[in-house]
Scaffold this motif. Structure first.
Motif, PDB file in Angstrom:
ATOM      1  N   GLY A  85     -53.336 -97.632 -17.643  1.00  0.00           N
ATOM      2  CA  GLY A  85     -52.566 -96.425 -17.002  1.00  0.00           C
ATOM      3  C   GLY A  85     -51.186 -96.270 -17.650  1.00  0.00           C
ATOM      4  N   GLN A  86     -50.429 -97.321 -17.622  1.00  0.00           N
ATOM      5  CA  GLN A  86     -49.079 -97.337 -18.267  1.00  0.00           C
ATOM      6  C   GLN A  86     -49.033 -96.636 -19.751  1.00  0.00           C
ATOM      7  N   LEU A  87     -50.128 -97.183 -20.362  1.00  0.00           N
ATOM      8  CA  LEU A  87     -50.263 -96.671 -22.017  1.00  0.00           C
ATOM      9  C   LEU A  87     -50.445 -95.207 -21.821  1.00  0.00           C
ATOM     10  N   ASP A  88     -51.466 -94.749 -21.025  1.00  0.00           N
ATOM     11  CA  ASP A  88     -51.582 -93.322 -20.874  1.00  0.00           C
ATOM     12  C   ASP A  88     -50.621 -92.437 -20.436  1.00  0.00           C
ATOM     13  N   THR A  89     -49.745 -93.030 -19.295  1.00  0.00           N
ATOM     14  CA  THR A  89     -48.714 -92.242 -18.749  1.00  0.00           C
ATOM     15  C   THR A  89     -47.533 -92.303 -19.773  1.00  0.00           C
ATOM     16  N   ALA A  90     -47.148 -93.155 -20.675  1.00  0.00           N
ATOM     17  CA  ALA A  90     -46.267 -93.162 -21.735  1.00  0.00           C
ATOM     18  C   ALA A  90     -46.701 -92.240 -22.735  1.00  0.00           C
TER      19      ALA A  90
ATOM     20  N   ALA B 194     -45.897 -88.848 -21.473  1.00  0.00           N
ATOM     21  CA  ALA B 194     -44.697 -88.467 -21.469  1.00  0.00           C
ATOM     22  C   ALA B 194     -44.049 -88.009 -22.909  1.00  0.00           C
ATOM     23  N   TRP B 195     -44.558 -88.524 -24.074  1.00  0.00           N
ATOM     24  CA  TRP B 195     -44.378 -88.361 -25.430  1.00  0.00           C
ATOM     25  C   TRP B 195     -44.934 -87.218 -25.812  1.00  0.00           C
ATOM     26  N   LEU B 196     -46.297 -86.735 -25.339  1.00  0.00           N
ATOM     27  CA  LEU B 196     -47.017 -85.797 -26.102  1.00  0.00           C
ATOM     28  C   LEU B 196     -47.430 -84.621 -25.401  1.00  0.00           C
ATOM     29  N   TYR B 197     -47.584 -84.690 -24.118  1.00  0.00           N
ATOM     30  CA  TYR B 197     -48.062 -83.692 -23.039  1.00  0.00           C
ATOM     31  C   TYR B 197     -46.803 -82.595 -22.960  1.00  0.00           C
ATOM     32  N   ASP B 198     -47.068 -81.308 -23.393  1.00  0.00           N
ATOM     33  CA  ASP B 198     -46.114 -80.206 -23.896  1.00  0.00           C
ATOM     34  C   ASP B 198     -46.602 -78.930 -23.746  1.00  0.00           C
ATOM     35  N   ALA B 199     -45.794 -78.015 -22.791  1.00  0.00           N
ATOM     36  CA  ALA B 199     -46.386 -76.735 -22.466  1.00  0.00           C
ATOM     37  C   ALA B 199     -45.574 -75.853 -23.367  1.00  0.00           C
ATOM     38  N   ARG B 200     -44.892 -76.227 -24.362  1.00  0.00           N
ATOM     39  CA  ARG B 200     -44.066 -75.113 -25.225  1.00  0.00           C
ATOM     40  C   ARG B 200     -45.349 -74.617 -25.930  1.00  0.00           C
ATOM     41  N   PRO B 201     -45.071 -73.095 -26.263  1.00  0.00           N
ATOM     42  CA  PRO B 201     -46.021 -72.130 -26.499  1.00  0.00           C
ATOM     43  C   PRO B 201     -46.422 -72.607 -28.135  1.00  0.00           C
ATOM     44  N   GLY B 202     -45.667 -72.899 -28.994  1.00  0.00           N
ATOM     45  CA  GLY B 202     -45.915 -73.403 -30.362  1.00  0.00           C
ATOM     46  C   GLY B 202     -46.849 -74.482 -30.308  1.00  0.00           C
ATOM     47  N   TRP B 203     -46.575 -75.651 -29.723  1.00  0.00           N
ATOM     48  CA  TRP B 203     -47.312 -76.796 -29.451  1.00  0.00           C
ATOM     49  C   TRP B 203     -48.816 -76.588 -28.969  1.00  0.00           C
ATOM     50  N   VAL B 204     -48.826 -75.660 -27.873  1.00  0.00           N
ATOM     51  CA  VAL B 204     -50.112 -75.414 -27.181  1.00  0.00           C
ATOM     52  C   VAL B 204     -50.974 -74.642 -28.015  1.00  0.00           C
ATOM     53  N   ALA B 205     -50.418 -73.638 -28.918  1.00  0.00           N
ATOM     54  CA  ALA B 205     -51.184 -72.817 -29.692  1.00  0.00           C
ATOM     55  C   ALA B 205     -51.885 -73.332 -30.811  1.00  0.00           C
ATOM     56  N   THR B 206     -51.010 -74.400 -31.355  1.00  0.00           N
ATOM     57  CA  THR B 206     -51.390 -75.181 -32.489  1.00  0.00           C
ATOM     58  C   THR B 206     -52.623 -76.229 -32.058  1.00  0.00           C
ATOM     59  N   ALA B 207     -52.440 -76.753 -30.909  1.00  0.00           N
ATOM     60  CA  ALA B 207     -53.462 -77.625 -30.151  1.00  0.00           C
ATOM     61  C   ALA B 207     -54.684 -77.122 -29.716  1.00  0.00           C
TER      62      ALA B 207
ATOM     63  N   GLY C  84     -56.580 -83.881 -34.815  1.00  0.00           N
ATOM     64  CA  GLY C  84     -57.648 -83.403 -33.681  1.00  0.00           C
ATOM     65  C   GLY C  84     -57.649 -84.174 -32.495  1.00  0.00           C
ATOM     66  N   GLY C  85     -57.405 -85.460 -32.368  1.00  0.00           N
ATOM     67  CA  GLY C  85     -57.274 -86.525 -31.304  1.00  0.00           C
ATOM     68  C   GLY C  85     -56.183 -86.112 -30.417  1.00  0.00           C
ATOM     69  N   LEU C  86     -55.159 -86.331 -31.016  1.00  0.00           N
ATOM     70  CA  LEU C  86     -53.546 -86.187 -30.260  1.00  0.00           C
ATOM     71  C   LEU C  86     -53.245 -84.869 -29.638  1.00  0.00           C
ATOM     72  N   ALA C  87     -53.915 -83.710 -30.105  1.00  0.00           N
ATOM     73  CA  ALA C  87     -54.045 -82.440 -29.890  1.00  0.00           C
ATOM     74  C   ALA C  87     -54.391 -82.257 -28.214  1.00  0.00           C
ATOM     75  N   ARG C  88     -55.318 -83.124 -28.009  1.00  0.00           N
ATOM     76  CA  ARG C  88     -56.134 -83.343 -26.751  1.00  0.00           C
ATOM     77  C   ARG C  88     -55.211 -83.823 -25.663  1.00  0.00           C
ATOM     78  N   VAL C  89     -54.186 -84.522 -25.922  1.00  0.00           N
ATOM     79  CA  VAL C  89     -53.277 -85.171 -25.126  1.00  0.00           C
ATOM     80  C   VAL C  89     -52.001 -84.093 -24.994  1.00  0.00           C
ATOM     81  N   VAL C  90     -51.694 -83.518 -26.074  1.00  0.00           N
ATOM     82  CA  VAL C  90     -50.725 -82.357 -25.896  1.00  0.00           C
ATOM     83  C   VAL C  90     -51.348 -81.220 -24.817  1.00  0.00           C
ATOM     84  N   LEU C  91     -52.509 -81.081 -24.823  1.00  0.00           N
ATOM     85  CA  LEU C  91     -53.012 -79.975 -23.803  1.00  0.00           C
ATOM     86  C   LEU C  91     -53.311 -80.643 -22.628  1.00  0.00           C
ATOM     87  N   GLY C  92     -53.143 -81.950 -22.369  1.00  0.00           N
ATOM     88  CA  GLY C  92     -53.593 -82.698 -21.084  1.00  0.00           C
ATOM     89  C   GLY C  92     -54.802 -82.723 -20.531  1.00  0.00           C
ATOM     90  N   VAL C  93     -55.600 -82.358 -21.526  1.00  0.00           N
ATOM     91  CA  VAL C  93     -57.060 -82.577 -21.063  1.00  0.00           C
ATOM     92  C   VAL C  93     -57.920 -83.798 -21.389  1.00  0.00           C
TER      93      VAL C  93
END
Length: 198
Positions: free
Chosen positions: A28-33, A36-49, A160-169
């Motif tokens: 759980g701590q690893l997922d939370t960290a 904190a680093w990758l989940y982001d709602a900025r339009p550029g990041w979200v569009a790419t993800a 392909g994998g890390l984009a899913r964390v950016v999107l919070g899914v």
């Protein structure tokens, strides 16, 4: 082949460790960290993800695999036709693993539509399966560019994998489990490809 079998065995053990640790505090701590680093709602990041999410979907990965096979045929280097079938099988195995685990999605605002359980990530599993399988085939065809093919395969896998964390899914541990499951499948794919792809 021994190195491939050893790699697959280690990946299988790591997958089982992750699956057995879903309620552990360290995971759980690893997922939370990672959020904190990758989940982001900025339009550029979200569009790419989101674009990576479409490319890494069932249809997207099958399309990429088919285009790759077509390009190889056009260059006079016929590809083993098992790559699209392998990806279809990868998605099937992912569905089974999700069904067996049934982990809920993260409690975040999902920035892309989802419709199944969380563990392991299908997009991460497919990205790893496609990236590693294609890199192996290309390295066999053009060994003098081996480092380039593996670098491109790893870049596809990571994006392909890390984009899913950016999107919070997905949790980060879902991504790692998807990678580990894919490594096991890719080891089998390369074993078959070495026999049938000349």
């Amino acid at each position: 082949m021994r190195a491939g079998a050893l790699t697959a065995a280690i990946a299988a053990l790591l997958y089982l460790l992750l699956a057995a640790s879903l309620s552990a505090s360290w995971l759980g701590q690893l997922d939370t960290a990672a959020f904190a680093w990758l989940y982001d709602a900025r339009p550029g990041w979200v569009a790419t993800a989101r674009a990576l999410g479409l490319a890494g979907s069932l249809v997207g990965t099958l399309l990429v695999a088919s285009v790759l096979g077509w390009l190889l045929r056009q260059l006079g280097r016929p590809a083993w036709p098992g790559l699209p079938l392998f990806l279809l099988g990868t998605w099937g195995v992912n569905w089974l693993l999700k069904y067996l685990t049934d982990r809920p999605r993260p409690a975040l605002e999902a920035l892309m539509h989802t419709h199944s359980s969380s563990f392991p990530s299908g997009h991460a599993m497919a990205a790893a399966a496609l990236g590693l399988a294609a890199a192996g085939l290309l390295a066999r065809r053009w060994p003098h560019h081996r480092q380039l093919w593996w670098a491109l395969g790893l870049a596809w896998l990571l994006a392909g994998g890390l984009a899913r964390v950016v999107l919070g899914v997905h949790h980060f541990s879902d991504i790692m489990a998807g990678y580990m499951a894919a490594v096991v499948l890719v080891a089998g794919f390369h074993f078959l490809a070495s026999r049938y792809c000349r």
